[in-house]
Design an enzyme around this catalytic site. Structure first.
Site, PDB file in Angstrom:
ATOM      1  N   HIS A   1       1.123  -1.163   0.248  1.00 16.59           N
ATOM      2  CA  HIS A   1      -0.064  -0.102   0.471  1.00 16.59           C
ATOM      3  C   HIS A   1       1.190   1.217   0.026  1.00 16.59           C
ATOM      4  O   HIS A   1       2.240   1.431   0.624  1.00 16.59           O
ATOM      5  CB  HIS A   1      -1.401   0.362   1.200  1.00 16.59           C
ATOM      6  CG  HIS A   1      -2.492  -0.881   1.299  1.00 16.59           C
ATOM      7  ND1 HIS A   1      -1.954  -2.230   1.351  1.00 16.59           N
ATOM      8  CD2 HIS A   1      -3.647  -0.597   1.046  1.00 16.59           C
ATOM      9  CE1 HIS A   1      -3.590  -2.534   1.087  1.00 16.59           C
ATOM     10  NE2 HIS A   1      -4.503  -2.005   1.241  1.00 16.59           N
TER      11      HIS A   1
ATOM     12  N   ASN B   1       7.886  -3.737   3.938  1.00 16.06           N
ATOM     13  CA  ASN B   1       6.212  -3.658   4.238  1.00 16.06           C
ATOM     14  C   ASN B   1       5.585  -3.888   5.421  1.00 16.06           C
ATOM     15  O   ASN B   1       5.291  -3.073   6.483  1.00 16.06           O
ATOM     16  CB  ASN B   1       6.124  -4.495   2.964  1.00 16.06           C
ATOM     17  CG  ASN B   1       4.357  -3.853   2.825  1.00 16.06           C
ATOM     18  OD1 ASN B   1       3.849  -2.833   3.475  1.00 16.06           O
ATOM     19  ND2 ASN B   1       3.851  -4.923   2.803  1.00 16.06           N
TER      20      ASN B   1
END
Length: 257
Positions: free
Chosen positions: A96, A128
């Site tokens: 994201h 991440n």
């Protein structure tokens, strides 16, 4: 430019300059997508957003929305967007750029964060699912208990030293990622650049990842805060900046990617 809501209403939410992507081919590769939770510039050549901008407030960071991990193609982009097969096998996370946890206030807005137009390939463990997530949590903490009532956050990939491509769409794997955080009330800005590698899960010294906005502009080919007076740009963009602090305990600041 496309939007899933009235375009004028959507754009009014983002009351600062949109980042400007330089380059002769920018007009043919860029697609601006505006939504309630974010506005982004999707690059059809790299199959990732060049930038994603959010406007965060405490009211949006708290709420009942739950992460559903329903990754899917962006209906506003159609086949131009990447898809789940590009990330199989899972060599990289579907990372994201506007985090799902930034949209806790509304389930639909949270779900929209899972469009692939908002994704870029990120190393999973140690990035991440490690330090990058901690940086996202830190930014939320600045709003929730750090004295910053409202922040604009601009996030995206840097393609210097790319790690190749993945999938049938040849999604480019960035060498690093940037995040720029701007407080319009205090007129303060700080930028971060983190290499897309396994770093770890601690963010003990944020200052080591701070980078001037001018340097991020050089690395990305993007102009930020373009209409600022030149004097203001020089003062706020050329210095290295300082990572902001916040209270140690901050209810509601934690959240997944």
């Amino acid at each position: 430019m496309v939007s899933d809501m009235d375009l004028k209403t959507c754009l009014q939410r983002y009351a600062i300059d949109l980042p400007f992507v330089r380059g002769d081919d920018a007009a043919t590769t860029q697609r601006i997508v505006c939504r309630r939770g974010y506005i982004l510039s999707y690059n059809s050549a790299t199959h990732s957003p060049d930038w994603v901008m959010e406007r965060l407030s405490a009211a949006e960071l708290r709420g009942p929305a739950k992460r559903k991990d329903n990754f899917k193609e962006d209906p506003l982009l159609g086949t131009v967007d990447a898809d789940d097969t590009d990330y199989v096998p899972r060599l990289y996370d579907r990372g994201h750029q506007a985090p799902a946890a930034d949209a806790a206030f509304d389930q639909n807005v949270n779900d929209q964060s899972f469009f692939f137009s908002n994704m870029s390939p990120q190393v999973g463990i140690g990035f991440n699912r490690g330090i990058w997530r901690v940086l996202e949590d830190t930014v939320r903490g600045w709003v929730l208990c750090g004295g910053h009532d409202e922040l604009y956050v601009i996030t995206g990939p840097i393609y210097e030293n790319p790690k190749g491509v993945i999938g049938h769409d040849k999604v480019v794997v960035p060498g690093s990622f940037y995040k720029i955080v701007y407080d319009p009330k205090a007129v303060r800005v700080v930028g971060f650049v983190l290499p897309n590698v396994k770093i770890g899960s601690r963010f003990d010294n944020p200052q080591q990842y701070v980078k001037s906005i001018a340097d991020i502009e050089t690395d990305t080919g993007i102009d930020f805060f373009k209409s600022w007076p030149l004097r203001q740009q020089q003062l706020l963009e050329t210095g290295p900046g300082t990572a902001w602090g916040r209270a140690e305990k901050c209810d509601g600041a934690a959240g997944a990617d």
